[in-house]
Motif scaffolding. Structure first.
Motif, PDB file in Angstrom:
ATOM      1  N   GLY A 136       2.249  -3.128  -8.936  1.00  0.00           N
ATOM      2  CA  GLY A 136       1.066  -3.678  -8.865  1.00  0.00           C
ATOM      3  C   GLY A 136       0.045  -3.051 -10.143  1.00  0.00           C
ATOM      4  O   GLY A 136      -1.189  -3.707  -9.884  1.00  0.00           O
ATOM      5  N   GLY A 137       0.499  -2.142 -10.646  1.00  0.00           N
ATOM      6  CA  GLY A 137      -0.529  -1.499 -11.684  1.00  0.00           C
ATOM      7  C   GLY A 137      -0.500  -2.310 -13.141  1.00  0.00           C
ATOM      8  O   GLY A 137       0.568  -3.170 -13.436  1.00  0.00           O
ATOM      9  N   GLU A 138      -1.598  -2.175 -13.755  1.00  0.00           N
ATOM     10  CA  GLU A 138      -1.635  -2.828 -15.149  1.00  0.00           C
ATOM     11  C   GLU A 138      -2.390  -1.824 -16.088  1.00  0.00           C
ATOM     12  O   GLU A 138      -3.405  -1.228 -15.695  1.00  0.00           O
TER      13      GLU A 138
ATOM     14  N   PRO B 188      -8.012  -5.116  -5.279  1.00  0.00           N
ATOM     15  CA  PRO B 188      -6.761  -5.709  -6.401  1.00  0.00           C
ATOM     16  C   PRO B 188      -6.363  -4.455  -7.008  1.00  0.00           C
ATOM     17  O   PRO B 188      -5.203  -4.423  -7.729  1.00  0.00           O
ATOM     18  N   GLN B 189      -7.220  -3.507  -7.393  1.00  0.00           N
ATOM     19  CA  GLN B 189      -6.975  -2.538  -8.357  1.00  0.00           C
ATOM     20  C   GLN B 189      -6.255  -1.366  -7.787  1.00  0.00           C
ATOM     21  O   GLN B 189      -5.926  -0.407  -8.589  1.00  0.00           O
ATOM     22  N   ALA B 190      -6.135  -1.486  -6.704  1.00  0.00           N
ATOM     23  CA  ALA B 190      -5.171  -0.371  -5.911  1.00  0.00           C
ATOM     24  C   ALA B 190      -3.620  -0.734  -5.882  1.00  0.00           C
ATOM     25  O   ALA B 190      -2.997   0.037  -5.160  1.00  0.00           O
ATOM     26  N   GLY B 191      -3.278  -1.797  -6.491  1.00  0.00           N
ATOM     27  CA  GLY B 191      -1.850  -2.358  -6.580  1.00  0.00           C
ATOM     28  C   GLY B 191      -1.447  -2.821  -5.038  1.00  0.00           C
ATOM     29  O   GLY B 191      -2.099  -3.033  -4.347  1.00  0.00           O
ATOM     30  N   LYS B 192       0.067  -2.343  -4.940  1.00  0.00           N
ATOM     31  CA  LYS B 192       0.619  -3.084  -3.974  1.00  0.00           C
ATOM     32  C   LYS B 192       1.181  -2.284  -2.838  1.00  0.00           C
ATOM     33  O   LYS B 192       1.762  -2.364  -1.700  1.00  0.00           O
ATOM     34  N   SER B 193       1.131  -0.909  -3.246  1.00  0.00           N
ATOM     35  CA  SER B 193       1.812   0.280  -2.104  1.00  0.00           C
ATOM     36  C   SER B 193       0.805   1.554  -2.394  1.00  0.00           C
ATOM     37  O   SER B 193       0.067   1.671  -3.210  1.00  0.00           O
TER      38      SER B 193
END
Length: 377
Positions: A164-166, A233-238
């Motif tokens: 989930g990072g960008e 949202p900036q913390a990704g999915k995990s």
């Protein structure tokens, strides 16, 4: 059209260097027996993703993979670069796995590259995006890469297993790389670092910093470790947390280490992560990474062990002049890179141990690689 002459190789090792060198040397590649004996034979998801990434930044690039994934034909195209490119790196390896080949290829593109990469930003396998920003990019400047247009922005963090990072990477083009005479590793004058936490308490970061500083402050006063707590949202999915440290020396060398802790699962068919079900406490992470950095410094090279391969590639591709570099103990990745360089570029390094420091000095003449597409534009 004549028949394409493929360079024939076997096995899955050094796939990244082989693809980089095949692309730059315009040497079509046929690799057979890729993990043919394994329970899960063939190319891994991240390797296929790297091939798809090369297709996005190159024109007329042809990739053929057989049904089992054990045979790969790769016909390199022209490196185009370009902007507004987006690539999902997947979650089988982190973005760090893709950055090194991407940067090297993009330097010799027709146009500067601007690309958004999605996936895992920090894990315990590959160099983190922080390390690329703090260490890899400054290293490129030694070879004449302009700092203008060379940047890595971290938009959001992504820890394993769901990422989930960008990040947004921009790379300028160069006509050629300069040879370097880089033998003085200098003395450590300051230590900088950054911790991150995503979907866990920001207190974890303070604990890691406190533990790392407890070791460094006995040795030098100038230690600053910044925090980067992400939420929403900036913390990704995990959930995950980690730390990246850089020692800067008096001669302008950057020695870096990093690690990340998360509830990651191993790849299919891998049991190596079984013992990681219990997460390492942040205090231990801080102490361990500080010790790792001291070990890297003790090795005494101008780069840390993870940057050896990239350093050798940059020297081999530089102008036809002698480069001299000093590294600590040669890493397995570094040795494989030297072999691939002989295979594709016919560049051989003269390797001499320096017994007084326990380091290794390499001398080699660059192959004089030029970015022909850039001149014509």
């Amino acid at each position: 059209m004549g028949k394409t002459a493929y360079k024939k190789l076997k096995g899955s090792q050094c796939l990244r260097q082989r693809l980089i060198l095949s692309t730059l040397a315009s040497s079509p590649l046929l690799i057979e027996d890729i993990r043919a004996e394994d329970t899960w034979p063939g190319l891994r998801p991240h390797e296929v993703s790297l091939l798809r990434l090369l297709e996005k930044v190159c024109d007329d690039c042809v990739v053929e993979i057989n049904e089992t994934g054990t045979k790969l034909r790769y016909k390199p195209g022209t490196v185009m670069g370009g902007k507004n490119i987006v690539h999902d790196c997947g979650v089988s390896r982190s973005i760090g796995y893709f950055l090194e080949p991407l940067i090297l290829v993009a330097l010799f593109g027709k146009k500067p590259l601007s690309i958004r990469l999605k996936g895992i930003t920090n894990d315990s396998k590959d160099p983190s995006v922080d390390t690329f920003r703090s260490t890899t990019l400054p290293m490129l400047k030694r070879f004449g890469v302009p700092s203008e247009g060379l940047d890595l922005k971290i938009e959001s963090r992504g820890a394993p297993p769901h990422g989930g990072g960008e990040v947004i990477l921009t790379v300028p083009t160069v006509e050629k790389l300069m040879a370097v005479n880089w033998l003085d590793e200098g003395m450590v004058k300051r230590i900088r670092g950054i911790t991150f936490s995503a979907r866990v308490s920001s207190q974890f970061e303070n604990t890691m910093i406190h533990a790392a500083r407890g070791i460094f402050n006995r040795l030098l006063p100038d230690v600053h470790i910044f925090t980067d707590h992400k939420a929403g949202p900036q913390a990704g999915k995990s959930p995950g947390y980690g730390i990246s440290l850089v020692a800067e020396t008096t001669s302008g060398c950057f020695i870096s280490v990093d690690t990340a802790v998360s509830y990651a699962q191993g790849e299919v068919g891998e049991i190596e992560d079984e013992e990681k079900k219990e997460l390492t406490p942040p205090e231990s992470v801080g102490e361990q990474i500080a010790s790792f950095l001291l070990e890297e410094i003790e090795q005494g090279g101008v780069v840390d062990s993870t940057h050896q391969g990239l350093l050798f590639l940059l020297c081999a591709l530089s102008e036809p002049d002698v480069s001299k570099i000093r590294v600590g103990k040669l890493s397995a990745y570094g040795i494989e890179t030297l072999r691939s360089i002989i295979d594709f570029l016919s560049v051989k390094f003269d390797i001499k141990p320096d017994p007084s420091t326990g380091t290794v000095i390499l001398r080699g003449m660059g192959c004089g690689y030029k970015n022909l597409s850039r001149k014509a534009s």
